[in-house]
Design a protein around this motif. Structure first.
Motif, PDB file in Angstrom:
ATOM      1  N   SER A   1     -15.156  -7.302 -36.729  1.00  0.00           N
ATOM      2  CA  SER A   1     -14.783  -6.001 -36.177  1.00  0.00           C
ATOM      3  C   SER A   1     -15.383  -5.833 -34.788  1.00  0.00           C
ATOM      4  CB  SER A   1     -15.277  -4.875 -37.094  1.00  0.00           C
ATOM      5  OG  SER A   1     -16.685  -4.885 -37.177  1.00  0.00           O
ATOM      6  N   GLY A   2     -14.846  -4.854 -34.071  1.00  0.00           N
ATOM      7  CA  GLY A   2     -15.335  -4.588 -32.725  1.00  0.00           C
ATOM      8  C   GLY A   2     -14.245  -4.818 -31.697  1.00  0.00           C
ATOM      9  N   SER A   3     -14.673  -4.943 -30.470  1.00  0.00           N
ATOM     10  CA  SER A   3     -13.745  -5.087 -29.360  1.00  0.00           C
ATOM     11  C   SER A   3     -13.374  -6.561 -29.181  1.00  0.00           C
ATOM     12  CB  SER A   3     -14.376  -4.526 -28.086  1.00  0.00           C
ATOM     13  OG  SER A   3     -13.467  -4.569 -27.020  1.00  0.00           O
ATOM     14  N   ILE A   4     -12.490  -7.031 -30.063  1.00  0.00           N
ATOM     15  CA  ILE A   4     -12.161  -8.457 -30.131  1.00  0.00           C
ATOM     16  C   ILE A   4     -10.880  -8.758 -29.386  1.00  0.00           C
ATOM     17  CG2 ILE A   4     -11.553 -10.352 -31.671  1.00  0.00           C
ATOM     18  CD1 ILE A   4     -13.316  -8.968 -33.802  1.00  0.00           C
ATOM     19  N   PHE A   5     -10.965  -9.692 -28.446  1.00  0.00           N
ATOM     20  CA  PHE A   5      -9.761 -10.178 -27.751  1.00  0.00           C
ATOM     21  C   PHE A   5      -9.136 -11.324 -28.532  1.00  0.00           C
ATOM     22  CE2 PHE A   5      -6.871 -11.157 -24.457  1.00  0.00           C
ATOM     23  CZ  PHE A   5      -6.909 -12.514 -24.221  1.00  0.00           C
ATOM     24  N   SER A   6      -9.944 -12.281 -28.956  1.00  0.00           N
ATOM     25  CA  SER A   6      -9.420 -13.406 -29.726  1.00  0.00           C
ATOM     26  C   SER A   6     -10.537 -14.036 -30.550  1.00  0.00           C
ATOM     27  CB  SER A   6      -8.796 -14.455 -28.806  1.00  0.00           C
ATOM     28  OG  SER A   6      -9.785 -15.061 -28.006  1.00  0.00           O
ATOM     29  N   ILE A   7     -10.117 -14.679 -31.625  1.00  0.00           N
ATOM     30  CA  ILE A   7     -11.035 -15.430 -32.473  1.00  0.00           C
ATOM     31  C   ILE A   7     -10.537 -16.857 -32.556  1.00  0.00           C
ATOM     32  CG2 ILE A   7     -12.113 -15.645 -34.740  1.00  0.00           C
ATOM     33  CD1 ILE A   7     -11.679 -12.692 -35.181  1.00  0.00           C
TER      34      ILE A   7
END
Length: 122
Positions: A25-31
């Motif tokens: 979670s959070g301010s994720i652009f990509s994993i």
């Protein structure tokens, strides 16, 4: 702030099954790649399984045929289905992921969860 949170650990008898989950979670652009590690009491942390952003999987020899890693790209989650559990599978299981946050695009980092305890009784 990016966070990884594991869930699903517990006590199970040998031969039983558990399903672990990891939520990012959070301010994720990509994993990118996501991994499960584990650490048994008195031992070093070891890699259990990896799943790439494309869905390719790799397993440690000691879990091949028993554990299955999967992920939901849209939900930013990962799971580990653990079957035929053995007492040697006892330990704290950690979620790890290489994540690029919106505030730091171009500079991905490795994040860790706090772990979830799996205890397999004989």
């Amino acid at each position: 702030q990016v966070q990884l949170v594991e869930s699903g650990g517990g006590l199970v008898q040998a031969g039983g099954s558990l399903r672990l989950s990891c939520a990012a979670s959070g301010s994720i652009f990509s994993i990118n790649a996501m991994r499960w590690y584990r650490q048994a009491p008195g031992k070093q942390r070891e890699l259990v399984a990896v799943i790439t952003s494309g869905g390719s999987t790799t397993y440690a020899d000691f879990v091949k045929g028993r554990f299955t890693i999967s992920r939901d790209i849209a939900e930013n989650t990962m799971s580990l289905q653990m079957n035929s559990l053995k007492p040697d599978d006892t330990g704290v299981y950690y979620c790890n992921a290489h994540i690029t946050a919106w505030v730091n695009i171009g500079h991905g980092m490795d994040y860790w969860g706090k772990g979830t305890l799996v205890t397999v009784s004989s």
